[in-house]
Design an enzyme around this catalytic site. Sequence first.
Site, PDB file in Angstrom:
ATOM      1  N   GLY A 151       0.594  -1.126   0.212  1.00 34.91           N
ATOM      2  CA  GLY A 151       0.010  -0.033  -0.099  1.00 34.91           C
ATOM      3  C   GLY A 151       0.981   1.249  -0.151  1.00 34.91           C
ATOM      4  O   GLY A 151       1.997   1.241  -0.598  1.00 34.91           O
ATOM      5  N   GLU A 152       0.428   2.379   0.755  1.00 36.34           N
ATOM      6  CA  GLU A 152       1.158   3.593   0.820  1.00 36.34           C
ATOM      7  C   GLU A 152       1.084   4.503  -0.610  1.00 36.34           C
ATOM      8  O   GLU A 152       1.238   5.283  -0.508  1.00 36.34           O
ATOM      9  CB  GLU A 152       2.577   3.355   0.997  1.00 36.34           C
ATOM     10  CG  GLU A 152       2.570   2.824   2.781  1.00 36.34           C
ATOM     11  CD  GLU A 152       3.825   2.658   3.181  1.00 36.34           C
ATOM     12  OE1 GLU A 152       4.914   3.181   2.389  1.00 36.34           O
ATOM     13  OE2 GLU A 152       4.429   1.955   4.248  1.00 36.34           O
TER      14      GLU A 152
END
Length: 361
Positions: free
Chosen positions: A328-329
Amino acid sequence: MLETTIAAIRPADEAAMAAARELHGRLTKPAGSLGALEELSVRLAGLAGACPPPLPEPAAVAIFAGDHGVHAQGVSPWPQEVTAQMIGNFLAGGAVVNAFARQAGASVTVVDVGVATALPTEPVAAPAVLDPAVPRLVVASVRRGTRDLTVTAALTRDEALAAVQTGIRIADELIDAGAGILLTGDMGIANTTPAAALIAAFTGADPLDTTGRGTGVDDPTYAHKVAVVRAALARHTPDPTDPLGVLAAVGGLEHAALAGLILGAAARRTPVLLDGVIAVSAALAAAAFAPAAVCAMVAGHRSAEPGATAALRHLGLDPLIELGLRLGEGTGALLALPVVTGAVRVLHEVATFDSAGVAEK
Protein backbone atom coordinates in the site's frame (compact mmCIF):
# COMPACT_ATOMS: atom_id res chain seq x y z
CA MET A 1 -19.90 19.22 -4.48
CA LEU A 2 -20.33 15.52 -5.28
CA GLU A 3 -23.20 16.12 -7.69
CA THR A 4 -21.37 18.84 -9.62
CA THR A 5 -18.24 16.71 -9.78
CA ILE A 6 -20.13 13.73 -11.18
CA ALA A 7 -21.86 16.00 -13.70
CA ALA A 8 -18.46 17.16 -14.98
CA ILE A 9 -17.22 13.65 -15.75
CA ARG A 10 -17.41 12.84 -19.45
CA PRO A 11 -16.67 9.75 -21.53
CA ALA A 12 -13.41 9.45 -23.41
CA ASP A 13 -12.99 11.64 -26.50
CA GLU A 14 -13.25 9.22 -29.42
CA ALA A 15 -11.70 11.65 -31.93
CA ALA A 16 -8.60 12.10 -29.77
CA MET A 17 -8.30 8.34 -29.34
CA ALA A 18 -8.56 7.81 -33.10
CA ALA A 19 -5.90 10.45 -33.67
CA ALA A 20 -3.59 8.71 -31.20
CA ARG A 21 -4.05 5.36 -32.93
CA GLU A 22 -3.38 6.98 -36.30
CA LEU A 23 -0.24 8.67 -34.97
CA HIS A 24 1.03 5.37 -33.58
CA GLY A 25 0.67 3.93 -37.07
CA ARG A 26 3.05 6.59 -38.46
CA LEU A 27 5.76 6.38 -35.79
CA THR A 28 9.11 4.72 -36.53
CA LYS A 29 8.28 1.32 -35.05
CA PRO A 30 6.35 -1.74 -36.15
CA ALA A 31 2.61 -1.35 -35.56
CA GLY A 32 1.64 -2.63 -32.15
CA SER A 33 5.24 -3.22 -31.09
CA LEU A 34 4.79 -1.31 -27.81
CA GLY A 35 1.95 -3.57 -26.77
CA ALA A 36 -0.12 -2.32 -23.86
CA LEU A 37 1.70 1.02 -23.85
CA GLU A 38 0.05 1.97 -27.11
CA GLU A 39 -3.46 1.39 -25.80
CA LEU A 40 -2.57 3.22 -22.58
CA SER A 41 -1.47 6.29 -24.53
CA VAL A 42 -4.65 6.09 -26.58
CA ARG A 43 -6.75 5.98 -23.40
CA LEU A 44 -4.91 8.99 -21.99
CA ALA A 45 -5.50 10.89 -25.22
CA GLY A 46 -9.19 10.12 -24.85
CA LEU A 47 -9.17 11.37 -21.28
CA ALA A 48 -7.41 14.62 -22.18
CA GLY A 49 -9.36 15.13 -25.39
CA ALA A 50 -6.08 15.82 -27.17
CA CYS A 51 -3.43 13.99 -29.15
CA PRO A 52 -0.83 13.79 -27.88
CA PRO A 53 -2.13 14.07 -24.32
CA PRO A 54 -0.19 16.17 -21.81
CA LEU A 55 2.80 14.49 -20.22
CA PRO A 56 1.63 13.08 -16.85
CA GLU A 57 3.89 15.23 -14.72
CA PRO A 58 4.54 16.39 -12.12
CA ALA A 59 3.15 13.53 -10.07
CA ALA A 60 1.41 13.92 -6.73
CA VAL A 61 0.80 11.09 -4.27
CA ALA A 62 -2.18 11.52 -1.94
CA ILE A 63 -2.07 9.17 1.06
CA PHE A 64 -5.42 9.04 2.86
CA ALA A 65 -5.26 7.66 6.39
CA GLY A 66 -7.99 6.32 8.63
CA ASP A 67 -8.69 3.77 11.33
CA HIS A 68 -11.33 1.07 11.56
CA GLY A 69 -13.71 -0.10 14.25
CA VAL A 70 -13.52 -3.63 12.84
CA HIS A 71 -9.98 -3.78 14.24
CA ALA A 72 -11.69 -4.81 17.49
CA GLN A 73 -12.61 -8.10 15.82
CA GLY A 74 -8.98 -9.19 15.69
CA VAL A 75 -8.57 -9.05 11.92
CA SER A 76 -5.04 -7.60 12.13
CA PRO A 77 -2.13 -8.42 14.45
CA TRP A 78 -0.89 -4.80 14.33
CA PRO A 79 -2.00 -2.27 16.99
CA GLN A 80 -4.17 0.56 15.73
CA GLU A 81 -1.65 3.15 16.94
CA VAL A 82 0.59 2.17 14.02
CA THR A 83 -1.59 4.25 11.67
CA ALA A 84 -0.61 7.53 13.39
CA GLN A 85 2.97 6.35 13.87
CA MET A 86 3.31 5.64 10.15
CA ILE A 87 1.98 9.11 9.35
CA GLY A 88 4.89 10.45 11.37
CA ASN A 89 7.19 8.23 9.31
CA PHE A 90 5.69 9.51 6.05
CA LEU A 91 6.15 13.11 7.12
CA ALA A 92 9.75 12.43 8.21
CA GLY A 93 10.47 10.89 4.81
CA GLY A 94 11.34 7.46 6.17
CA ALA A 95 8.75 5.16 4.59
CA VAL A 96 8.99 3.10 1.41
CA VAL A 97 6.57 5.47 -0.31
CA ASN A 98 8.98 8.34 0.42
CA ALA A 99 11.92 6.49 -1.09
CA PHE A 100 9.96 5.72 -4.25
CA ALA A 101 8.52 9.25 -4.41
CA ARG A 102 12.02 10.74 -4.25
CA GLN A 103 13.05 8.46 -7.08
CA ALA A 104 10.07 9.60 -9.16
CA GLY A 105 10.23 13.28 -8.16
CA ALA A 106 6.67 13.05 -6.83
CA SER A 107 5.20 15.13 -4.04
CA VAL A 108 3.61 13.40 -1.04
CA THR A 109 0.48 14.69 0.68
CA VAL A 110 -0.81 12.82 3.72
CA VAL A 111 -4.47 13.37 4.58
CA ASP A 112 -5.85 12.44 8.01
CA VAL A 113 -9.43 11.67 7.13
CA GLY A 114 -10.14 9.52 10.16
CA VAL A 115 -7.15 8.52 12.30
CA ALA A 116 -8.15 7.35 15.77
CA THR A 117 -5.11 8.52 17.74
CA ALA A 118 -3.26 11.81 18.02
CA LEU A 119 -0.91 12.75 15.20
CA PRO A 120 2.74 13.57 15.82
CA THR A 121 2.90 16.80 13.86
CA GLU A 122 0.93 19.83 12.67
CA PRO A 123 -0.88 20.27 9.33
CA VAL A 124 0.56 22.39 6.53
CA ALA A 125 -1.36 24.79 4.29
CA ALA A 126 -2.04 23.86 0.68
CA PRO A 127 0.91 24.80 -1.55
CA ALA A 128 0.74 27.14 -4.50
CA VAL A 129 3.01 24.70 -6.33
CA LEU A 130 3.90 21.10 -5.60
CA ASP A 131 7.02 20.55 -3.51
CA PRO A 132 8.46 17.02 -3.85
CA ALA A 133 11.05 17.75 -1.18
CA VAL A 134 8.69 18.17 1.77
CA PRO A 135 5.80 15.78 2.60
CA ARG A 136 2.69 17.67 3.68
CA LEU A 137 0.00 16.83 6.23
CA VAL A 138 -3.63 17.79 5.76
CA VAL A 139 -6.00 17.27 8.69
CA ALA A 140 -9.53 16.70 7.41
CA SER A 141 -10.79 14.23 9.98
CA VAL A 142 -14.44 13.27 9.60
CA ARG A 143 -14.39 11.17 12.76
CA ARG A 144 -11.75 9.28 14.75
CA GLY A 145 -12.05 5.96 12.98
CA THR A 146 -15.08 4.11 11.68
CA ARG A 147 -17.52 2.08 13.74
CA ASP A 148 -17.29 -1.70 13.82
CA LEU A 149 -18.99 -2.81 10.59
CA THR A 150 -19.91 -6.17 12.14
CA VAL A 151 -22.07 -4.39 14.70
CA THR A 152 -23.44 -1.36 12.85
CA ALA A 153 -22.78 0.70 9.74
CA ALA A 154 -19.18 1.86 9.63
CA LEU A 155 -20.26 5.40 8.79
CA THR A 156 -23.39 7.46 8.46
CA ARG A 157 -24.23 8.59 4.94
CA ASP A 158 -23.27 12.14 5.90
CA GLU A 159 -19.88 10.96 7.16
CA ALA A 160 -19.25 8.95 4.00
CA LEU A 161 -20.23 11.95 1.90
CA ALA A 162 -17.89 14.22 3.88
CA ALA A 163 -15.00 11.84 3.22
CA VAL A 164 -15.80 11.62 -0.50
CA GLN A 165 -15.90 15.40 -0.70
CA THR A 166 -12.56 15.61 1.10
CA GLY A 167 -11.07 13.49 -1.65
CA ILE A 168 -12.55 15.73 -4.33
CA ARG A 169 -11.12 18.80 -2.59
CA ILE A 170 -7.66 17.26 -2.37
CA ALA A 171 -7.78 16.38 -6.07
CA ASP A 172 -8.63 19.97 -6.91
CA GLU A 173 -5.87 21.32 -4.65
CA LEU A 174 -3.21 19.10 -6.17
CA ILE A 175 -4.28 19.74 -9.76
CA ASP A 176 -4.50 23.49 -9.10
CA ALA A 177 -0.93 23.29 -7.75
CA GLY A 178 0.20 21.81 -11.07
CA ALA A 179 -0.13 18.03 -10.75
CA GLY A 180 -0.39 16.28 -14.11
CA ILE A 181 -1.20 12.90 -12.57
CA LEU A 182 -2.49 11.82 -9.16
CA LEU A 183 -1.33 8.65 -7.43
CA THR A 184 -3.43 6.96 -4.76
CA GLY A 185 -1.96 6.11 -1.37
CA ASP A 186 -3.48 4.77 1.83
CA MET A 187 -2.69 4.01 5.43
CA GLY A 188 -4.93 2.34 7.98
CA ILE A 189 -4.44 -0.72 10.15
CA ALA A 190 -7.19 -3.27 9.31
CA ASN A 191 -8.20 -1.44 6.12
CA THR A 192 -8.02 -4.54 3.92
CA THR A 193 -11.09 -5.89 5.73
CA PRO A 194 -13.45 -3.10 4.58
CA ALA A 195 -11.71 -3.22 1.19
CA ALA A 196 -12.64 -6.89 0.88
CA ALA A 197 -16.23 -6.09 1.87
CA LEU A 198 -16.43 -3.24 -0.66
CA ILE A 199 -15.09 -5.40 -3.47
CA ALA A 200 -17.53 -8.20 -2.66
CA ALA A 201 -20.41 -5.73 -2.50
CA PHE A 202 -19.64 -4.06 -5.84
CA THR A 203 -18.59 -7.14 -7.82
CA GLY A 204 -20.77 -9.84 -6.29
CA ALA A 205 -17.70 -11.98 -5.66
CA ASP A 206 -17.58 -14.31 -2.69
CA PRO A 207 -15.70 -12.91 0.33
CA LEU A 208 -13.33 -15.87 0.13
CA ASP A 209 -12.20 -14.46 -3.24
CA THR A 210 -11.94 -10.84 -2.10
CA THR A 211 -10.29 -11.26 1.29
CA GLY A 212 -6.52 -11.58 1.62
CA ARG A 213 -3.98 -11.79 4.38
CA GLY A 214 -3.32 -8.05 4.59
CA THR A 215 -0.20 -7.50 6.64
CA GLY A 216 0.37 -11.27 6.77
CA VAL A 217 -2.12 -12.92 9.14
CA ASP A 218 -1.92 -16.61 10.00
CA ASP A 219 -4.42 -19.22 8.82
CA PRO A 220 -6.85 -19.00 11.78
CA THR A 221 -6.89 -15.20 11.60
CA TYR A 222 -7.43 -15.33 7.85
CA ALA A 223 -10.40 -17.66 8.23
CA HIS A 224 -11.80 -15.35 10.90
CA LYS A 225 -11.28 -12.33 8.64
CA VAL A 226 -13.26 -13.98 5.82
CA ALA A 227 -16.04 -14.75 8.29
CA VAL A 228 -16.04 -11.13 9.48
CA VAL A 229 -16.42 -9.85 5.92
CA ARG A 230 -19.17 -12.37 5.23
CA ALA A 231 -21.03 -11.40 8.42
CA ALA A 232 -20.81 -7.68 7.62
CA LEU A 233 -22.25 -8.19 4.16
CA ALA A 234 -25.05 -10.36 5.54
CA ARG A 235 -25.87 -7.75 8.17
CA HIS A 236 -25.99 -4.76 5.83
CA THR A 237 -26.83 -6.27 2.39
CA PRO A 238 -25.29 -3.21 0.66
CA ASP A 239 -26.80 -2.19 -2.66
CA PRO A 240 -24.09 -1.73 -5.34
CA THR A 241 -26.27 0.78 -7.17
CA ASP A 242 -26.04 3.03 -4.07
CA PRO A 243 -22.30 3.64 -3.76
CA LEU A 244 -22.62 6.13 -0.91
CA GLY A 245 -24.67 3.59 1.00
CA VAL A 246 -22.07 0.86 0.37
CA LEU A 247 -19.25 3.11 1.57
CA ALA A 248 -21.25 4.00 4.68
CA ALA A 249 -22.17 0.41 5.51
CA VAL A 250 -18.87 -1.40 5.06
CA GLY A 251 -16.25 1.11 3.89
CA GLY A 252 -13.53 3.13 5.52
CA LEU A 253 -12.94 6.85 5.57
CA GLU A 254 -9.82 6.48 3.43
CA HIS A 255 -11.73 4.34 0.93
CA ALA A 256 -14.42 7.00 0.61
CA ALA A 257 -11.85 9.79 0.29
CA LEU A 258 -9.96 7.87 -2.39
CA ALA A 259 -13.21 7.45 -4.32
CA GLY A 260 -13.58 11.22 -4.14
CA LEU A 261 -10.01 11.77 -5.30
CA ILE A 262 -10.68 9.59 -8.35
CA LEU A 263 -13.92 11.41 -9.12
CA GLY A 264 -12.26 14.79 -8.70
CA ALA A 265 -9.46 13.87 -11.04
CA ALA A 266 -11.86 12.44 -13.63
CA ALA A 267 -13.87 15.66 -13.55
CA ARG A 268 -10.64 17.57 -14.27
CA ARG A 269 -9.61 15.07 -17.00
CA THR A 270 -6.47 14.19 -15.06
CA PRO A 271 -5.26 10.59 -14.86
CA VAL A 272 -5.23 8.71 -11.57
CA LEU A 273 -2.67 5.95 -11.11
CA LEU A 274 -4.20 3.37 -8.79
CA ASP A 275 -2.13 1.56 -6.20
CA GLY A 276 -3.28 -1.66 -4.54
CA VAL A 277 -6.37 -3.29 -3.10
CA ILE A 278 -7.50 -0.25 -1.09
CA ALA A 279 -7.33 1.94 -4.18
CA VAL A 280 -9.18 -0.47 -6.46
CA SER A 281 -11.92 -0.99 -3.89
CA ALA A 282 -12.36 2.79 -3.85
CA ALA A 283 -12.24 2.83 -7.65
CA LEU A 284 -15.24 0.49 -7.70
CA ALA A 285 -17.17 3.04 -5.67
CA ALA A 286 -16.06 5.86 -7.98
CA ALA A 287 -17.19 3.86 -11.02
CA ALA A 288 -20.56 3.22 -9.37
CA PHE A 289 -20.98 6.97 -8.85
CA ALA A 290 -19.88 7.77 -12.43
CA PRO A 291 -19.08 4.94 -14.87
CA ALA A 292 -17.09 7.28 -17.12
CA ALA A 293 -14.65 7.86 -14.23
CA VAL A 294 -12.96 4.62 -15.32
CA CYS A 295 -11.54 6.61 -18.25
CA ALA A 296 -9.26 8.42 -15.78
CA MET A 297 -8.06 5.26 -14.02
CA VAL A 298 -4.75 3.53 -14.71
CA ALA A 299 -4.05 0.33 -12.78
CA GLY A 300 -0.51 0.65 -11.50
CA HIS A 301 0.00 -2.93 -10.38
CA ARG A 302 -1.75 -6.12 -9.37
CA SER A 303 -1.71 -6.41 -5.60
CA ALA A 304 -1.06 -9.81 -4.05
CA GLU A 305 -4.40 -9.34 -2.26
CA PRO A 306 -6.94 -11.48 -4.19
CA GLY A 307 -9.62 -8.80 -4.06
CA ALA A 308 -7.51 -6.58 -6.28
CA THR A 309 -7.81 -9.02 -9.19
CA ALA A 310 -11.57 -9.26 -8.74
CA ALA A 311 -11.87 -5.47 -8.68
CA LEU A 312 -9.62 -4.89 -11.69
CA ARG A 313 -11.56 -7.48 -13.66
CA HIS A 314 -14.83 -5.72 -12.82
CA LEU A 315 -13.37 -2.35 -13.84
CA GLY A 316 -11.91 -3.77 -17.07
CA LEU A 317 -8.40 -2.57 -16.17
CA ASP A 318 -5.13 -4.39 -16.79
CA PRO A 319 -2.30 -3.68 -14.33
CA LEU A 320 0.96 -2.31 -15.69
CA ILE A 321 3.25 -4.30 -13.41
CA GLU A 322 2.97 -7.38 -11.22
CA LEU A 323 5.53 -7.76 -8.46
CA GLY A 324 3.59 -9.44 -5.67
CA LEU A 325 3.33 -6.18 -3.74
CA ARG A 326 0.91 -5.72 -0.83
CA LEU A 327 2.35 -2.78 1.07
CA GLY A 328 0.00 0.00 0.00
CA GLU A 329 1.04 3.60 0.73
CA GLY A 330 1.14 4.30 -3.04
CA THR A 331 4.28 2.24 -3.58
CA GLY A 332 3.06 0.17 -6.53
CA ALA A 333 1.64 3.22 -8.26
CA LEU A 334 4.98 5.01 -7.95
CA LEU A 335 6.85 2.07 -9.45
CA ALA A 336 4.44 2.07 -12.40
CA LEU A 337 4.69 5.83 -12.95
CA PRO A 338 7.62 5.71 -15.44
CA VAL A 339 5.61 3.29 -17.57
CA VAL A 340 2.75 5.78 -17.83
CA THR A 341 5.09 8.65 -18.59
CA GLY A 342 6.91 6.60 -21.22
CA ALA A 343 3.66 5.68 -22.94
CA VAL A 344 2.78 9.35 -23.40
CA ARG A 345 6.31 10.48 -24.21
CA VAL A 346 6.31 8.19 -27.25
CA LEU A 347 3.53 10.26 -28.82
CA HIS A 348 5.41 13.48 -28.09
CA GLU A 349 8.94 12.58 -29.11
CA VAL A 350 9.16 9.64 -31.50
CA ALA A 351 9.64 10.60 -35.14
CA THR A 352 7.23 9.54 -37.87
CA PHE A 353 8.43 7.53 -40.85
CA ASP A 354 8.06 10.63 -43.04
CA SER A 355 9.90 13.05 -40.74
CA ALA A 356 12.76 10.62 -40.10
CA GLY A 357 13.13 9.53 -43.71
CA VAL A 358 12.63 5.89 -42.72
CA ALA A 359 11.06 3.57 -45.26
CA GLU A 360 7.89 1.76 -44.29
CA LYS A 361 7.26 -1.87 -45.15
